[in-house]
Design an enzyme around this catalytic site. Structure first.
Site, PDB file in Angstrom:
ATOM      1  N   ARG A 192      -4.606  -6.997   9.262  1.00 38.81           N
ATOM      2  CA  ARG A 192      -6.273  -7.377   8.990  1.00 38.81           C
ATOM      3  C   ARG A 192      -6.329  -6.937   7.282  1.00 38.81           C
ATOM      4  O   ARG A 192      -6.880  -6.181   7.317  1.00 38.81           O
ATOM      5  CB  ARG A 192      -7.006  -6.768   9.824  1.00 38.81           C
ATOM      6  CG  ARG A 192      -6.758  -7.461  11.171  1.00 38.81           C
ATOM      7  CD  ARG A 192      -8.041  -7.375  12.127  1.00 38.81           C
ATOM      8  NE  ARG A 192      -7.990  -8.397  13.050  1.00 38.81           N
ATOM      9  CZ  ARG A 192      -9.176  -8.244  14.050  1.00 38.81           C
ATOM     10  NH1 ARG A 192      -9.781  -7.305  14.455  1.00 38.81           N
ATOM     11  NH2 ARG A 192      -9.085  -9.233  15.049  1.00 38.81           N
TER      12      ARG A 192
ATOM     13  N   GLN B 184      -6.620 -13.426   5.885  1.00 42.58           N
ATOM     14  CA  GLN B 184      -7.687 -13.590   6.763  1.00 42.58           C
ATOM     15  C   GLN B 184      -7.635 -15.137   7.331  1.00 42.58           C
ATOM     16  O   GLN B 184      -7.945 -15.458   8.212  1.00 42.58           O
ATOM     17  CB  GLN B 184      -9.061 -13.579   5.865  1.00 42.58           C
ATOM     18  CG  GLN B 184      -9.442 -12.177   5.612  1.00 42.58           C
ATOM     19  CD  GLN B 184     -10.711 -12.063   4.734  1.00 42.58           C
ATOM     20  OE1 GLN B 184     -11.298 -12.972   4.345  1.00 42.58           O
ATOM     21  NE2 GLN B 184     -11.419 -10.987   4.903  1.00 42.58           N
TER      22      GLN B 184
ATOM     23  N   ASP C  66      -5.590 -15.165  10.342  1.00 38.27           N
ATOM     24  CA  ASP C  66      -6.016 -14.259  11.542  1.00 38.27           C
ATOM     25  C   ASP C  66      -6.290 -15.188  12.794  1.00 38.27           C
ATOM     26  O   ASP C  66      -7.560 -15.405  13.029  1.00 38.27           O
ATOM     27  CB  ASP C  66      -7.070 -13.500  10.896  1.00 38.27           C
ATOM     28  CG  ASP C  66      -7.291 -12.442  11.741  1.00 38.27           C
ATOM     29  OD1 ASP C  66      -6.949 -12.215  13.075  1.00 38.27           O
ATOM     30  OD2 ASP C  66      -8.298 -11.524  11.662  1.00 38.27           O
TER      31      ASP C  66
ATOM     32  N   SER D 101      -8.996 -13.487  15.072  1.00 38.93           N
ATOM     33  CA  SER D 101     -10.317 -13.896  14.867  1.00 38.93           C
ATOM     34  C   SER D 101     -10.788 -15.075  15.024  1.00 38.93           C
ATOM     35  O   SER D 101     -11.839 -15.477  15.511  1.00 38.93           O
ATOM     36  CB  SER D 101     -10.659 -13.488  13.397  1.00 38.93           C
ATOM     37  OG  SER D 101     -10.246 -12.231  12.893  1.00 38.93           O
TER      38      SER D 101
ATOM     39  N   TYR E  12     -10.397  -1.898  14.522  1.00 40.42           N
ATOM     40  CA  TYR E  12     -10.882  -1.398  15.976  1.00 40.42           C
ATOM     41  C   TYR E  12     -11.481  -0.159  15.951  1.00 40.42           C
ATOM     42  O   TYR E  12     -11.403   0.602  15.009  1.00 40.42           O
ATOM     43  CB  TYR E  12      -9.466  -1.543  16.993  1.00 40.42           C
ATOM     44  CG  TYR E  12      -9.055  -2.892  16.832  1.00 40.42           C
ATOM     45  CD1 TYR E  12      -9.494  -3.909  17.548  1.00 40.42           C
ATOM     46  CD2 TYR E  12      -7.691  -3.145  16.254  1.00 40.42           C
ATOM     47  CE1 TYR E  12      -9.030  -4.971  17.261  1.00 40.42           C
ATOM     48  CE2 TYR E  12      -7.033  -4.531  16.214  1.00 40.42           C
ATOM     49  CZ  TYR E  12      -7.724  -5.285  16.951  1.00 40.42           C
ATOM     50  OH  TYR E  12      -7.121  -6.721  17.054  1.00 40.42           O
TER      51      TYR E  12
END
Length: 377
Positions: A122, A127, A130, A133, A226
């Protein structure tokens, strides 16, 4: 020769997504790839073979996989598929190594290079790759819709000839990608929304979507975006504050999940016992055991007076856009590796290095290697 890219039909029961949608398949062809797909691979996502341009279709999966340099999957390849893949080929998809260590071992032994989409770091430049996500956004949206569908109440405030109907109160636990999308969707449906996350940095994101942030006094930022595990004292403090909000809610959506680890228990049986009659819990963390003590993973049932649903594979319930987003993740992941019509892997690149599960007869992901080789010993 062009890079041979193969997309088999997903075999997991209930999986409707496909690794490539027609738009992205065409973009792979434009990069100089020869794209081949199994007949009806896109049927679950409402794509027929004729929707795909510059793609050839085959009915023999073994031939498809055996002649491919790169195989694109959504779900982990099963053992039959792994045995059909030529040694030295590349497989990209979600791999769930903690759930299927025997498949990882088989890919290692067959010298298959596998990249796990859930292991992509991440970082800013990754991005667009990902997939966790992108698929979490689908799940968050769907969770709010499922809550509204199962509730016996209107979500928005309504002024009618029969009087004014007050809006539903919805609580979102976990303000990651799924939680934020659930907040946004519940707000669009007109509900009064509250949200909570142990990461205090999410407060502004929650408030920017028009929801009220619940402050329990517990902050637990961890690594990789996280949350860290809470201490017993922090858990007690968190539950004390959340209990009041849970019992006042018409719908609760929980999203606190960490890949490869059991989901933290946030809603106790006692809390559910004290919830309103006819209220709803949607537990998006069911695949890890659930955030609620009474969740039965994969089941939709009534506990006491509360409807509790712990769905599996929620992104597959919206296969069109879930496939569209996932295909773009794959394209963004592989495009930097395709140079002058050839596939070139830079093992100094953090994205490649961190997402590699197996390569050249080795398990590259340390926790998975410990799991597999520890079991072997």
């Amino acid at each position: 020769m062009p890079i041979r890219v193969a997309v088999p039909k997903e075999t997991l029961e209930g999986e409707c997504r496909v690794a490539l949608d027609p738009v992205v398949a065409k973009r792979f062809a434009a990069l100089g790839c020869e794209v081949r797909m199994e007949h009806d691979a896109g049927a679950g996502a409402h794509y027929v073979d004729d929707d795909y341009e510059d793609v050839s279709f085959v009915t023999d999966k073994a031939e498809l996989l055996g002649n491919a340099e790169v195989i694109l999957k959504v779900q982990p390849p099963d053992e039959d598929e792994i045995n059909q893949i030529a040694e030295g080929s590349i497989v990209v998809g979600f791999m769930s190594p903690h759930r299927y260590p025997e498949r990882v071992k088989l890919m290692r032994d067959r010298r298959i290079t596998s990249f796990a989409m859930e292991l992509i770091p991440r970082i800013s430049r990754a991005q667009g790759m990902d997939a966790l996500s992108s698929q979490a956004a689908v799940a968050g949206y769907k969770a709010a819709i499922m809550a509204a569908d199962r509730s016996g109440r209107f979500f928005p405030m309504l002024t009618t000839a029969a009087g004014t109907i007050r809006p539903a109160k919805v609580l979102i636990i976990g303000a990651g990608v799924a939680g934020l999308q659930a907040i946004a969707t519940a707000k669009r449906l007109g509900a009064v929304v509250e949200a909570y996350d142990v990461r205090s940095a999410t407060r502004e994101q929650v408030q920017s979507l028009g929801a009220k942030y619940i402050d329990t006094g517990v902050a637990a930022e961890g690594e990789g975006g996280y949350a860290r595990e809470l201490t017993e004292e922090e858990k007690r403090k968190q539950l004390e504050v959340l209990a009041k909000h849970i019992t006042q809610s018409d719908a609760v959506i929980t999203t606190a999940a960490i890949p490869g680890r059991p989901s933290p228990k946030i809603i106790s049986k006692e809390m559910v016992d004290n919830m309103k009659v006819g209220s709803v819990i949607i537990d998006l963390a069911a695949e890890g055991g659930g955030n609620c003590e009474v969740t039965k993973p994969g089941e939709d049932y009534v506990y006491g007076c509360v409807r509790v649903y712990g769905p599996f594979n929620v992104p597959s319930m919206l296969p069109v856009h879930a496939s569209d987003m996932y295909a773009k993740n794959l394209l963004n992941f592989l495009t930097p590796m395709i140079k002058e019509g050839e596939l070139k892997l830079d093992w100094e690149d953090q994205v490649i290095k961190d997402s590699a599960l197996t390569h050249d007869g080795e398990i590259r992901h340390e926790p998975t290697r410990a799991l597999v080789e520890g079991d072997a010993s």
